[in-house]
Design an enzyme around this catalytic site. Structure first.
Site, mmCIF file in Angstrom:
data_model
loop_
_atom_site.group_PDB
_atom_site.id
_atom_site.type_symbol
_atom_site.label_atom_id
_atom_site.label_comp_id
_atom_site.label_asym_id
_atom_site.label_seq_id
_atom_site.Cartn_x
_atom_site.Cartn_y
_atom_site.Cartn_z
ATOM 1 N N ASP A 32 0.851 -1.194 0.000
ATOM 2 C CA ASP A 32 0.000 0.000 0.000
ATOM 3 C C ASP A 32 0.890 1.247 0.000
ATOM 4 O O ASP A 32 1.869 1.313 0.741
ATOM 5 C CB ASP A 32 -0.922 -0.024 1.240
ATOM 6 C CG ASP A 32 -2.055 0.987 1.139
ATOM 7 O OD1 ASP A 32 -1.773 2.198 0.995
ATOM 8 O OD2 ASP A 32 -3.227 0.573 1.210
ATOM 9 N N ASN A 88 -13.068 -3.317 2.814
ATOM 10 C CA ASN A 88 -14.110 -2.294 2.814
ATOM 11 C C ASN A 88 -14.993 -2.409 1.573
ATOM 12 O O ASN A 88 -14.490 -2.627 0.470
ATOM 13 C CB ASN A 88 -13.467 -0.897 2.828
ATOM 14 C CG ASN A 88 -12.576 -0.683 4.041
ATOM 15 O OD1 ASN A 88 -12.890 -1.155 5.137
ATOM 16 N ND2 ASN A 88 -11.461 0.003 3.867
ATOM 17 N N GLN A 95 -14.534 2.447 1.547
ATOM 18 C CA GLN A 95 -13.877 1.986 0.314
ATOM 19 C C GLN A 95 -13.593 3.187 -0.583
ATOM 20 O O GLN A 95 -14.500 3.974 -0.879
ATOM 21 C CB GLN A 95 -14.759 0.978 -0.434
ATOM 22 C CG GLN A 95 -14.061 0.391 -1.664
ATOM 23 C CD GLN A 95 -14.902 -0.662 -2.389
ATOM 24 O OE1 GLN A 95 -16.111 -0.779 -2.180
ATOM 25 N NE2 GLN A 95 -14.254 -1.427 -3.240
ATOM 26 N N HIS A 101 -10.472 -5.540 -2.825
ATOM 27 C CA HIS A 101 -9.122 -5.822 -2.322
ATOM 28 C C HIS A 101 -9.185 -6.151 -0.850
ATOM 29 O O HIS A 101 -10.078 -5.699 -0.136
ATOM 30 C CB HIS A 101 -8.173 -4.645 -2.572
ATOM 31 C CG HIS A 101 -8.699 -3.323 -2.115
ATOM 32 N ND1 HIS A 101 -9.653 -2.607 -2.818
ATOM 33 C CD2 HIS A 101 -8.444 -2.594 -1.007
ATOM 34 C CE1 HIS A 101 -9.935 -1.491 -2.182
ATOM 35 N NE2 HIS A 101 -9.229 -1.464 -1.062
ATOM 36 N N HIS A 103 -7.008 -5.820 2.596
ATOM 37 C CA HIS A 103 -5.869 -5.192 3.260
ATOM 38 C C HIS A 103 -5.251 -6.199 4.227
ATOM 39 O O HIS A 103 -5.983 -6.821 5.023
ATOM 40 C CB HIS A 103 -6.326 -4.009 4.127
ATOM 41 C CG HIS A 103 -6.853 -2.836 3.369
ATOM 42 N ND1 HIS A 103 -6.105 -1.716 3.112
ATOM 43 C CD2 HIS A 103 -8.079 -2.589 2.832
ATOM 44 C CE1 HIS A 103 -6.842 -0.822 2.455
ATOM 45 N NE2 HIS A 103 -8.053 -1.336 2.276
#
Ligand code: AMP
Ligand code: ZN
Length: 138
Positions: A32, A88, A95, A101, A103
């Site tokens: 990230d 999310n 989101q 995706h 995390h």
């Protein structure tokens, strides 16, 4: 299938460079850019699905198996003390990129409050009403 104007489709399929820590036929896992902690990573399916609601079952299952594999890598290589898996769906849930995706957020002792909420209160009646809504046959 890839969606042309989706940034995570483009990253997952290698059109935009990323710091990739894992890749296979179905997924790319990247660091990230704005990490909550050291090693914060994102599991991106290569096929587009905007959120959990339209994710194929097979991809959902494979994503969690991959999360499990990477959990050990993060622990063994970074020495984290714990791990949050966060996902999310929708703006209301935080989101910001509409491509599913997961995390992976490594946690370290005393790294601060990252994912805490204030426990609320509900009456017995409120809990019963919600349970009824969620379980009654329609
Ligand atoms: P979410 O809020 O669950 O949609 O998470 C989106 C995440 O993607 C955020 O943590 C961002 O920091 C991260 N992010 C956005 N763009 C990029 C990018 N180009 N490369 C890596 N991470 C990104
Ligand atoms: Zn996409």
């Amino acid at each position: 299938m890839k969606k042309e104007d989706c940034i995570f489709c483009r990253i997952a399929n290698g059109e935009i460079p990323s710091r990739t820590i894992y890749e296979d036929q179905k997924f790319r896992v990247i660091l990230d850019l704005n990490p909550a902690t050291k090693g914060h990573s994102l599991i991106l399916p290569k096929d587009h699905a905007s959120s959990l609601y339209d994710l194929p079952d097979e991809t959902a299952a494979a994503a969690l198996v991959l999360a499990k594999k990477l959990a050990s890598v993060l622990r063994d290589r970074l020495g984290c003390d714990g791990l949050n898996v966060v996902q999310n769906n929708g703006e209301a849930a935080g989101q910001t990129v509409p491509h599913f995706h997961l995390h992976l957020i490594p946690r370290y002792e005393n790294d601060g409050k990252i994912l805490e909420w204030t426990p609320g209160k509900a009456t017995e009646e409120e809990l019963d009403e919600i349970k009824e809504k969620l379980t009654k046959q329609v």
